[in-house]
Design a protein around this motif. Sequence first.
Motif, PDB file in Angstrom:
ATOM      1  N   ARG A 173     -46.486  12.342 -44.989  1.00  0.00           N
ATOM      2  CA  ARG A 173     -46.498  12.733 -46.257  1.00  0.00           C
ATOM      3  C   ARG A 173     -46.115  14.122 -46.335  1.00  0.00           C
ATOM      4  N   THR A 174     -45.478  14.687 -45.267  1.00  0.00           N
ATOM      5  CA  THR A 174     -44.762  16.284 -45.323  1.00  0.00           C
ATOM      6  C   THR A 174     -43.163  16.010 -45.209  1.00  0.00           C
ATOM      7  N   ILE A 175     -42.665  17.114 -45.888  1.00  0.00           N
ATOM      8  CA  ILE A 175     -41.276  17.528 -45.449  1.00  0.00           C
ATOM      9  C   ILE A 175     -41.117  18.602 -44.538  1.00  0.00           C
ATOM     10  N   GLU A 176     -40.041  18.733 -43.713  1.00  0.00           N
ATOM     11  CA  GLU A 176     -39.851  19.592 -42.815  1.00  0.00           C
ATOM     12  C   GLU A 176     -38.172  19.875 -42.577  1.00  0.00           C
ATOM     13  N   ALA A 177     -38.054  20.985 -42.095  1.00  0.00           N
ATOM     14  CA  ALA A 177     -36.539  21.528 -41.815  1.00  0.00           C
ATOM     15  C   ALA A 177     -36.769  22.142 -40.384  1.00  0.00           C
ATOM     16  N   TYR A 178     -35.930  21.889 -39.558  1.00  0.00           N
ATOM     17  CA  TYR A 178     -35.990  22.634 -38.233  1.00  0.00           C
ATOM     18  C   TYR A 178     -34.533  22.474 -37.707  1.00  0.00           C
ATOM     19  N   THR A 179     -34.390  23.689 -36.788  1.00  0.00           N
ATOM     20  CA  THR A 179     -33.034  23.624 -36.229  1.00  0.00           C
ATOM     21  C   THR A 179     -33.225  22.925 -34.760  1.00  0.00           C
ATOM     22  N   ALA A 180     -32.395  22.122 -34.242  1.00  0.00           N
ATOM     23  CA  ALA A 180     -32.706  21.694 -32.662  1.00  0.00           C
ATOM     24  C   ALA A 180     -31.091  21.122 -32.248  1.00  0.00           C
ATOM     25  N   LEU A 194     -33.594  17.565 -41.434  1.00  0.00           N
ATOM     26  CA  LEU A 194     -34.284  17.502 -42.597  1.00  0.00           C
ATOM     27  C   LEU A 194     -35.095  16.107 -42.724  1.00  0.00           C
ATOM     28  N   ARG A 195     -36.329  16.387 -42.662  1.00  0.00           N
ATOM     29  CA  ARG A 195     -37.221  15.312 -42.465  1.00  0.00           C
ATOM     30  C   ARG A 195     -38.038  15.036 -43.813  1.00  0.00           C
ATOM     31  N   ILE A 196     -37.898  13.918 -44.381  1.00  0.00           N
ATOM     32  CA  ILE A 196     -39.056  13.814 -45.671  1.00  0.00           C
ATOM     33  C   ILE A 196     -39.834  12.511 -45.323  1.00  0.00           C
ATOM     34  N   GLY A 197     -41.067  13.177 -44.984  1.00  0.00           N
ATOM     35  CA  GLY A 197     -41.819  11.993 -44.596  1.00  0.00           C
ATOM     36  C   GLY A 197     -41.569  11.054 -43.551  1.00  0.00           C
TER      37      GLY A 197
END
Length: 259
Positions: A173-180, A194-197
């Motif tokens: 139930r969260t969104i997240e952005a990260y570099t990897a 970019l993760r949407i749930g």
Amino acid sequence: MRQNASAVLSILILGVVLFATAQAAEKKTLEATVNVQESIEKAAATSQKKIDAVADQADRMLTEYKLIMRQYDALKGYNDQVARIVRAQNEELATIDEQLLEIDTTNQGVIPLMGRMVDTLDKFVALDVPFLPDERSKRIEELKTLLDRADVTVSEKYRRIMEAYQVEMEYGRTIEAYTAELVVDGNKRSVDFLRIGRMTLMYQTLDKKETAVWDNDKRTWRVLPEEYRKPTMLGLRIARKQAPPDLIKLPVPAPEKAQ
């Protein structure tokens, strides 16, 4: 006449002698009485001393008796309290023994259950959308190591497992952005994820020229057409709180029909 005078003189002399004798006897009697009185007074004084000594001794003994009785009462009260404490401790020990037996019985079921929970979580992560793979894999490995540690209580192990499940639930139930780093066809490169749930996982290259989405059915990345480049850029900014929430067009897998 001379004979009469001699007779009177003899009578007088006899009277004097008798009087002197009577005085001497009276004196002796008086002296004897005084001596007796003195003896009685001395005996009385000696008796009084003895009585006083006995009275003093009786007073000391009474004082000691009262002191001993107070000590006895104090010791009796202390002993009674200690006896109550011992009874309570014995009852508590019996309760603890019962609880330990229950814990042992519970552990026989809980410990295998926790092992299955960690295995299930491991399989779930392996089959899930592959976001934050290193972080999630490390968490599961730590749980596996934790299960074999004897210095960690069962309750702490269970808490850590439930905490890991809670973290996985939050991802949904969260969104997240990260570099990897991303490895595709043997090539490693840095990209923005970019993760949407758990519905959508996308990446975009740092030069913004390539955008792709994860196909969890085929377990592979699928490159998207140009129309998704800007929506993905906006989604990354929203996830990083660099832009306000907004409607964006992103690919979402179709819902599966319930079995």
